[in-house]
Write an enzyme that holds these catalytic residues in place. Sequence first.
Site, PDB file in Angstrom:
ATOM      1  N   HIS A 165      12.168  32.991  85.532  1.00 48.45           N
ATOM      2  CA  HIS A 165      11.879  32.822  84.122  1.00 48.45           C
ATOM      3  C   HIS A 165      12.388  31.815  83.434  1.00 48.45           C
ATOM      4  CE1 HIS A 165      10.228  34.604  80.136  1.00 48.45           C
ATOM      5  NE2 HIS A 165      11.719  34.554  79.799  1.00 48.45           N
ATOM      6  N   HIS A 225       8.067  32.964  72.845  1.00 51.83           N
ATOM      7  CA  HIS A 225       8.599  34.172  72.519  1.00 51.83           C
ATOM      8  C   HIS A 225      10.148  34.108  72.136  1.00 51.83           C
ATOM      9  CE1 HIS A 225       9.487  34.585  77.026  1.00 51.83           C
ATOM     10  NE2 HIS A 225      10.768  34.979  76.363  1.00 51.83           N
ATOM     11  N   ASP A 267       9.074  39.084  79.031  1.00 53.54           N
ATOM     12  CA  ASP A 267      10.308  39.010  78.221  1.00 53.54           C
ATOM     13  C   ASP A 267      10.060  39.013  76.630  1.00 53.54           C
ATOM     14  OD1 ASP A 267      13.101  38.923  77.816  1.00 53.54           O
ATOM     15  OD2 ASP A 267      13.016  36.856  77.795  1.00 53.54           O
ATOM     16  N   ASP A 311      12.921  30.016  79.688  1.00 58.77           N
ATOM     17  CA  ASP A 311      12.480  29.959  78.406  1.00 58.77           C
ATOM     18  C   ASP A 311      12.162  28.837  78.001  1.00 58.77           C
ATOM     19  OD1 ASP A 311      12.791  32.921  77.620  1.00 58.77           O
ATOM     20  OD2 ASP A 311      14.853  32.679  77.695  1.00 58.77           O
TER      21      ASP A 311
END
Length: 838
Positions: free
Chosen positions: A203, A529, A324, A205
């Site tokens: 993951h 997000h 997430d 970001d």
Amino acid sequence: EAVVQEFRPAQVGESFGPTWETCWFKVELSIPLAWAGREVHFVWESDGEGMVWRDAQPVQGLTKEGEKTSYILTRSLKESEPHSLTLYVELACNGLFGAGKGSMIAPPDPDRRVTLSKAELVVFNRDVYELLVDLEILLNMAQLLGEEDQRSFQALYTANQMINVCDVTDPSTFPAARDLAAAIFSQRNGESQHTIHAMGHCHIDSAWLWPYEETIRKCARSWVTVVHLMEQNPELTFACSQLGLIPVLWQAQQFEWVRSWYPGLFARIQDFVAKGQFIPVGGTWVEMDGNLPSGESMVRQFLQGQRFFQEQFGWICSEFWLPDTFGYSAQLPQLMHGCGIRRFLTQKLSWNLVNSFPHHTFFWEGIDGSQVLTHFPPGDSYGMHGRVEEMLKTVKNNKDKGRVNHSAFLFGFGDGGGGPTQKMLDSMKRMSNTDGLPRVQISTPDQLFSVLEKESSQLCTWVGELFLELHNGTYTTQAQIKKGNRECERILHDVEVLSTLAVAQDSVFQYPASQLQRLWRLLLLNQFHDVLPGSCIQLVVEDALQYYAEIRRAGAQLQEEAVQSLCRDLLQPEARSTQSTLVLNTLPWERTEVISRPGPDGTETSALVTVPSMGYALVQEPFVPPQPVAVRKQEDGSITMENGVIAVCLDTMGHLTSLRLLDSGRESVPDGCYANQFALFDDVPLYWDAWDVMDYHLETRKPVTTLLKPLEITLAGGLRGSVRFSLQVGKSSTLTQEIILDAMCPYLRFQTQVEWKEAHKFLKVEFPVQVRSTNATYEIQFGHLQRPTHWNTSWDWARFEVWAHKWLDLCEHGFGVALLNDCKYGASAHRNILSLSL
């Protein structure tokens, strides 16, 4: 560009910086001839994130926090291999999680320096490594399986025998010790054992504790390492949910620049996609916030994402992958269906602070009845490390035992990148089918969901939103980002409406498809997000505000071009013999409203106009309302306003003491209550400062009562009446509000300007209303949702702060009051009080 620079000598122990700088190291290696037949590694350890370049290509990420500190030069040194070579190491002066000062989520320290702590050429003893992995798993089995499980004792005694057999000074004893471990690992499971579907995961970001630009390098460091692992481990699969970032993070303006940085990497990724190992999942442009983007924005996330996957890899995603995000709108199942997706994976609801979500595998039903098969990895993480305890937790924690016998296990370092490691793979190979442990198989999202679909007959259904009982502050944090998102969504809507009408009317007009795609992609990027929620560092906020400014600028230009084409004849000087105003309506219903327009002498004048749905009108002589707005000041300083539809009364503090619907005579404000009441709350959450507001903040409510300028009339009536006042908020902030009532208008408008200088405070405005209902209605994407106004259960009071789009409404049979906004998302409705978080 880097290799032609002038290099100076560097030493281990030296520091480099400051934060966000990049340093390049030229590393000249000479492998001793005596190391023939040995496995040789280049070891590099520093506080920063590094990447090895060899022959002008990235080959290995180096991140101490991601347990990647070595690059394998050769598995077995041969005479024919070069013994001298030159590598380059690109060092980013930031860590895996940015450069927070004193805490991971603190603002970055601009003067932080990273230290090079190790740079060595070493011989790697793989036999010792394999023994250590064996022992670690056996000891974990002994510790974690429990005294009631005989396998626990078998593992313990086997480990003990291995220690007895193994002489660390005599490598010839290692095979016998490994044989003891292999005997345990080869004892198989029964057919009923739970199967874990392990998938590599990383993951990343798009922006969070680092800026957008650094994310490009994080992707390269992580994915080149994954590709290298795949070359060594053909069974490895890797689920990648934001593959678009490398070639398209900066799409239009910097697409070629990124590709020139990593010319060979994307081609290698495409090869592994074709082999079925590197698996694109997600279906959206970025992993966007699941609550705040508009319905149209969510459609565009899927459209741009699915189109990219189709163009680059020849298929669209069948799984929506959003692990997430801070909650999930009840409209998402319908949007997924419309975009060819029937499967959904997340795990964020495991973060709930109050209630434990009752399922890990279930059908999720949206507001129209659309259902998607949904899976939460029962280990409650998307960054597993392949450990025994994680496998056991995955089985023990699974809330749908008996209904399904398969679950996901996402392994690899995440958030700041990193991805899987060789040790994770080696550990899971030993656990693939070992008695006492769940079955572990390297799998794919499609394999997992296919078997879950076959087992789905007994699954439960969850109807409505997946509300995260945490991070409620993200609906309000960073007000300028929230305002920019809403405004830019509206601008792009208007440009598309007007451009479409222009195309339909004028065959010469060119629809601005490429320009709109560029602007949409900027907006979609900002809906990531940690950006739209405001849970990012200042550098990211500054980037986001620049993107909004660009959308506003370019959008205004495109809108002007469309209007010029659409209304060319009406805009000719000869067509406008008298003073007239062209008014356009981009909404799908007829509107009668008061507008401001420039008068002959350049001053603003008001006009009451009616414009058809999705159309325009040329206003020459504006019509007179049946009843003008009347504004009157009372002896006690209060002011009343009335327009024949509603009548309002305001006290000197700007409180709304009365709001009446004239045709029914119904009063909206309860006796003795004040609407338009500003209130200040303490905002000191437990840890996640930008993310959270805790329920206990409600106990600190303080009405804002310090008046700076009392209520005064600013427009005396006619087509428009208005009043204005100013308050001091907290210690050093000010609030100025203009309250406006237009002719024929069924609502009162509040234009509020806050000069905000408070820390750890939360400002809201409250409207107690004379309406009784156990549910309030909130606008969401392409629909609305009801939530309780009471706190009967823990599920109810956990929603003390919720999100909404442009309105929330409290109504009973025949009457209701709605609170509308143009740039806010945080809201609540408790009993009869509607509250908007500012």
